[in-house]
Motif scaffolding. Structure first.
Motif, PDB file in Angstrom:
ATOM      1  N   ALA A 184       0.533  -1.352   0.075  1.00 56.00           N
ATOM      2  CA  ALA A 184      -0.030   0.102  -0.009  1.00 56.00           C
ATOM      3  C   ALA A 184       1.001   0.963  -0.057  1.00 56.00           C
TER       4      ALA A 184
ATOM      5  N   HIS B 183      -4.918   3.001  -6.802  1.00 55.90           N
ATOM      6  CA  HIS B 183      -6.210   2.203  -5.598  1.00 55.90           C
ATOM      7  C   HIS B 183      -6.038   0.924  -6.799  1.00 55.90           C
ATOM      8  N   SER B 184      -6.620   0.059  -8.158  1.00 60.28           N
ATOM      9  CA  SER B 184      -7.560  -0.510  -8.411  1.00 60.28           C
ATOM     10  C   SER B 184      -6.038  -1.584  -8.548  1.00 60.28           C
TER      11      SER B 184
END
Length: 311
Positions: free
Chosen positions: A94, A107-108
């Motif tokens: 992340a 994000h995807s």
């Protein structure tokens, strides 16, 4: 399987293999020791992150589905560093995803990368083909692998991640079928092989050429092992053929291979001496990472088979 069999990544002991390398080998001559998470896998040579192939304004998840997607995910995992904890790896991803994918896709990409980690963990629990030289056994292995892949990815994601490998797998099986036909003359066999290879797209033919180069390196290492060649000589000969950086990585792999076998032998001796189940479990935890422990029984069984064959 041996450490090195798992560590030689991407193409397999069969030149041209694609998806089957998950069991038989790997796409780079150097890999992490068994048990480390796939974060240690290097990106394929010549490939770049998805950020280089899609524009920053393309926010649709479909924009991720480019030919370089798997390389980009592997590069992301490689940047995260080795770990035996999938959840910790996901948390690290992340913080790194924006360095490998454009903001609109971050994000995807992170969601896909987390599923990719789960897939790689599940992958480590699959059994290798019963006979890597039997086309039917490899077909069954391919079906098992594809089922696992489609459990983690959509059909579109599957095509982007593994479509090129599937082409190489199919070529490999066709090649094995041709070579197992005794009625073919040498000329007929060569013609059939050439026709099968001609059906591959240019990129797949290039991948097969790289596969053959990796196989040459693997055969050289096997010869070194059989002849007891010292590390200095290995480094010199490999440097001349593959360059200093690759030779140094192969040297690290040799060291990891020896370490793996030493730990495996220590565990085998404890078994032979009658150590109880509790003691064996404690020793497994001491000598091997959680991922390595998935391979202990198979590795010991293979050693036993090899010993019987030698006798």
């Amino acid at each position: 399987m041996t450490h090195r069999a798992w560590a030689w990544a991407g193409v397999g002991m069969l030149a041209g293999a694609g998806a089957l390398w998950w069991w038989l080998a790997d796409s780079s001559p150097v890999q992490a020791p068994p048990g480390t998470m796939p974060a240690t896998l290097p990106r394929a040579a010549g490939s770049g992150p998805v950020a280089a192939t899609v524009g920053a304004g393309e926010s649709s998840p479909q924009a991720l589905l480019t030919p370089g997607l798997r390389d980009a995910l592997e590069a992301l995992l490689h940047a995260a560093g080795p770990t035996s904890d999938p959840q910790a790896l996901k948390e690290t991803l992340a913080a790194l995803v924006a360095q490998h994918f454009p903001p609109a896709l971050a994000h995807s990409a992170l969601a896909l990368a987390r599923r990719y980690v789960d897939y790689r963990v599940a992958l480590g629990q699959l059994k290798p083909p019963s006979d890597p030289l039997d086309p039917d056994a490899l077909r069954a292995a391919m079906a098992q692998l594809r089922t696992l892949q489609l459990q983690h990815f959509s059909a579109e994601e599957y095509d982007a991640l593994f479509g090129a490998q599937l082409q190489l797998d199919q070529y490999t099986l066709a090649r094995m079928d041709i070579e197992r036909q005794p009625h073919l003359s040498t000329a007929q066999r060569q013609q059939a092989l050439a026709e099968a290879e001609a059906l591959l797209p240019p990129t797949a033919r290039a991948d097969r050429a790289a596969a053959i180069a990796h196989m040459d390196a693997a055969r050289q290492t096997a010869a070194f092992d059989a002849q007891g060649i010292d590390d200095a000589t290995r480094l010199a000969q490999r440097s001349a053929l593959y360059g200093t950086e690759a030779a140094e990585r192969m040297a690290r792999l040799d060291h990891e291979e020896r370490d793996w076998h030493a730990r495996l032998e220590q565990y085998r001796q404890a078994q032979a001496q009658g150590l109880d189940d509790g003691g064996l479990q404690q020793l497994r935890g001491k000598l091997f990472t959680p991922q390595e422990q998935l391979r202990i029984d198979a590795a010991l069984a293979l050693r036993a088979q090899q010993g019987q064959a030698a006798r």
